[in-house]
Design an enzyme around this catalytic site. Structure first.
Site, PDB file in Angstrom:
ATOM      1  N   GLY A 149       0.823  -1.201   0.000  1.00  0.00           N
ATOM      2  CA  GLY A 149       0.000   0.000   0.000  1.00  0.00           C
ATOM      3  C   GLY A 149       0.855   1.247   0.000  1.00  0.00           C
ATOM      4  O   GLY A 149       1.947   1.254   0.557  1.00  0.00           O
ATOM      5  N   GLY A 202       1.541   5.245   1.169  1.00  0.00           N
ATOM      6  CA  GLY A 202       1.425   5.877   2.476  1.00  0.00           C
ATOM      7  C   GLY A 202       2.639   5.628   3.358  1.00  0.00           C
ATOM      8  O   GLY A 202       2.718   6.137   4.471  1.00  0.00           O
ATOM      9  N   HIS A 203       3.587   4.811   2.836  1.00  0.00           N
ATOM     10  CA  HIS A 203       4.805   4.517   3.599  1.00  0.00           C
ATOM     11  C   HIS A 203       6.031   5.149   2.943  1.00  0.00           C
ATOM     12  O   HIS A 203       7.156   4.750   3.212  1.00  0.00           O
ATOM     13  CB  HIS A 203       5.011   3.004   3.702  1.00  0.00           C
ATOM     14  CG  HIS A 203       3.838   2.258   4.228  1.00  0.00           C
ATOM     15  ND1 HIS A 203       3.328   2.490   5.473  1.00  0.00           N
ATOM     16  CD2 HIS A 203       3.059   1.293   3.664  1.00  0.00           C
ATOM     17  CE1 HIS A 203       2.278   1.686   5.669  1.00  0.00           C
ATOM     18  NE2 HIS A 203       2.093   0.959   4.586  1.00  0.00           N
ATOM     19  N   HIS A 210       0.182   0.975   9.888  1.00  0.00           N
ATOM     20  CA  HIS A 210      -1.117   1.462   9.402  1.00  0.00           C
ATOM     21  C   HIS A 210      -1.952   1.963  10.570  1.00  0.00           C
ATOM     22  O   HIS A 210      -3.162   2.103  10.456  1.00  0.00           O
ATOM     23  CB  HIS A 210      -1.878   0.348   8.685  1.00  0.00           C
ATOM     24  CG  HIS A 210      -1.064  -0.370   7.667  1.00  0.00           C
ATOM     25  ND1 HIS A 210      -0.370  -1.520   7.962  1.00  0.00           N
ATOM     26  CD2 HIS A 210      -0.810  -0.087   6.373  1.00  0.00           C
ATOM     27  CE1 HIS A 210       0.286  -1.917   6.872  1.00  0.00           C
ATOM     28  NE2 HIS A 210       0.032  -1.065   5.896  1.00  0.00           N
TER      29      HIS A 210
END
Lengths: 330, 330
Positions: free
Chosen positions: A54, A56-57, A216
């Site tokens: 995903g 967002g990192h 997360h």
């Protein structure tokens, strides 16, 4: 929610396009399906390394595509696994005939989709799964331990071996060793906000922290009052050392990773606290990395990773790397 | 206030000590008086560049000490000017006989203390003052325009000239050209919290932004509702272009700088928006820099800097640099 965003549907596409333009000397960005690959084609006979997960990192994983590290990265939507067609397309694009090693963080969605992508890809391939987070067994999005910041170290170290002619089997073996030799734990002061959700992932009091948080925003070991840095760092290191049990004469890499919203001054203070505590326990710090590498959007917090290093790991850590987010020796 | 901190008095000392340990291959940290200097002594005949200012803007300036950039940096307490004895001691430590150029951001406290430090230092020295922020004339801490993110570009470009044998006069002249050719403006979504204050520097609504904010949270042009990224970026660029008036055939460096708490995905989205808007106006983007370089602790927000580049500037931008926060070509 206050973000630099035009609309949620185009968020990732616009960001990736900008990323591609800003680093057009190193990488190419493919948008449909989405993957980041090296500008220069992987040389014949070199094993290709592909990671992803995903978004967002950032800078993980797209920021680690380039000489000495990844050949491609497949970004899913924010905190969502990439789809199998992304991994298939990336593998077809970069494989030079020596096979593909997929580097996957241990989250159920990633495991499933990478496995499907690997099955859809007709060339030789294998996978390694990172699960360095010592905070908890099983979590919101996974069975077993979560794969977190040590993934960055796996990508650097295996990337060097692949660049220097390691076979698919050798690369997999080294990656598994690095993962096994690494332990990580994090703490969060604030939540992050996923653009599509529009509100913080979790609520947290003005004087509270989540000890052992996931990248997360998954729950950790406990919610408690914020303590002095040295206390927090001591508790994190205790959990890691219990797990890794480094020998007195062993060399270690100490990695202080920002979750995205914590200033560098604080990360270096955490590093100093960690050095003092490790020294008092007779644990040698030989290499270091401090900064925002495996983030959780704008979350305030940090993780600490300790990696036990043998000569093979040290050699591949030091070797040249040229990516958007990690560069030395060239 | 939630920070990685043990006690406010030792915050800077502990952070600097960790910074010194993490980058012991490049720099030394002196604590009393505080300055960061290169590990390798400045070679004879090379002009020494010294910058500094309040802490809280990391990696600026300590992260820019090393080959091809600064010789020393003097960190004051968070958002407080360094004291004159720091500049005097740093100059005495690094000057190899060719003189010292002080690079000072335009804030009254910095100007006063750097001037006093320069007077206390007996060797040949001169200063340049950066004032690239086009948002406002006069502000909370300064008369005239504020010196902000273009200071990073000045340090890189003049650092290259000094490394390549430029005289004190030539370095000063190039620094003044870079400053004159650069314009910056920023926007903040959230405030930062100075450790000693323990509370946010300013209050801001859940749907508001400070347009034209300073790097200490100083007021900008207006407080308004958060808009789409493309609208924000368009308004920032309009202010910069009004000021710089680049020619159609001129080459430019586009620098999207994070204030500390904004994820990289958003900074690359801002970069993409800026590229599109500049292209529509016929403004060429030849070089780029995206990331957290001149921060305001954990503030969420970003600034955009445009630098008009001639061949001299381009050559010195591309030349090798090896510091904790900026490294390429070596």
């Amino acid at each position: 929610m206050k973000k630099f965003i035009n609309n949620n549907d185009d968020f990732l596409k616009e960001s990736l396009t900008g990323f591609g333009k800003a680093h057009s000397d190193i990488i190419n960005v493919n948008l449909d399906p989405s993957f980041v690959s090296r500008k220069n084609k992987t040389k014949d006979g070199k094993v290709s390394l592909i990671s992803g997960g995903g978004s967002g990192h950032e800078p993980m994983h797209g920021g680690f595509v380039g000489h000495g590290m990844l050949d491609a990265a497949c970004p899913g939507f924010v905190f969502s696994a990439p789809t199998p067609d992304q991994m298939q397309a990336a593998a077809e694009h970069v494989d030079s005939g020596a096979g593909v090693l997929f580097i996957v963080k241990n989250y159920s969605g990633d495991i499933m989709n990478f496995q499907m992508g690997a099955e859809m890809y007709s060339g030789k391939n294998d996978s390694i799964v990172t699960n360095d987070d010592v905070a908890v067994e099983d979590s919101t999005f996974t069975t077993g331990r979560r794969g977190v910041a040590a993934t960055v170290l796996v990508e650097k170290i295996v990337g060097s071996l692949a660049e220097n002619g390691g076979s698919l089997e050798e690369c997999k073996k080294l990656g598994e060793k690095v993962n096994k030799n690494a332990g990580t734990m994090g703490v969060a002061f604030t939540s992050c906000t996923v653009p599509a959700a529009g509100k913080p992932t979790f609520d947290i009091g003005d004087d509270e922290m989540e000890f052992g948080v996931g990248i997360h925003g998954e729950p950790g070991r406990k919610r408690e009052k914020v303590q002095a840095s040295k206390t927090i760092v001591g508790n994190i290191l205790e959990a890691i050392l219990d797990n890794l049990k480094p020998e007195k004469n062993e060399k270690n890499l100490l990695f202080v990773n920002g979750m995205g919203g914590t200033p560098l001054t604080e990360l270096y203070l955490v590093y100093e606290d960690a050095c003092q505590i490790l020294q008092s326990k007779g644990v040698q710090v030989t290499k270091s990395l401090v900064g925002n590498y495996c983030t959780s959007l704008e979350m305030q917090g940090a993780s600490i990773t300790l990696l036990k290093c043998d000569d093979e790991i040290l050699k591949h850590w030091d070797s040249p790397v040229h990516t958007a987010a990690m560069r030395w020796g060239m």
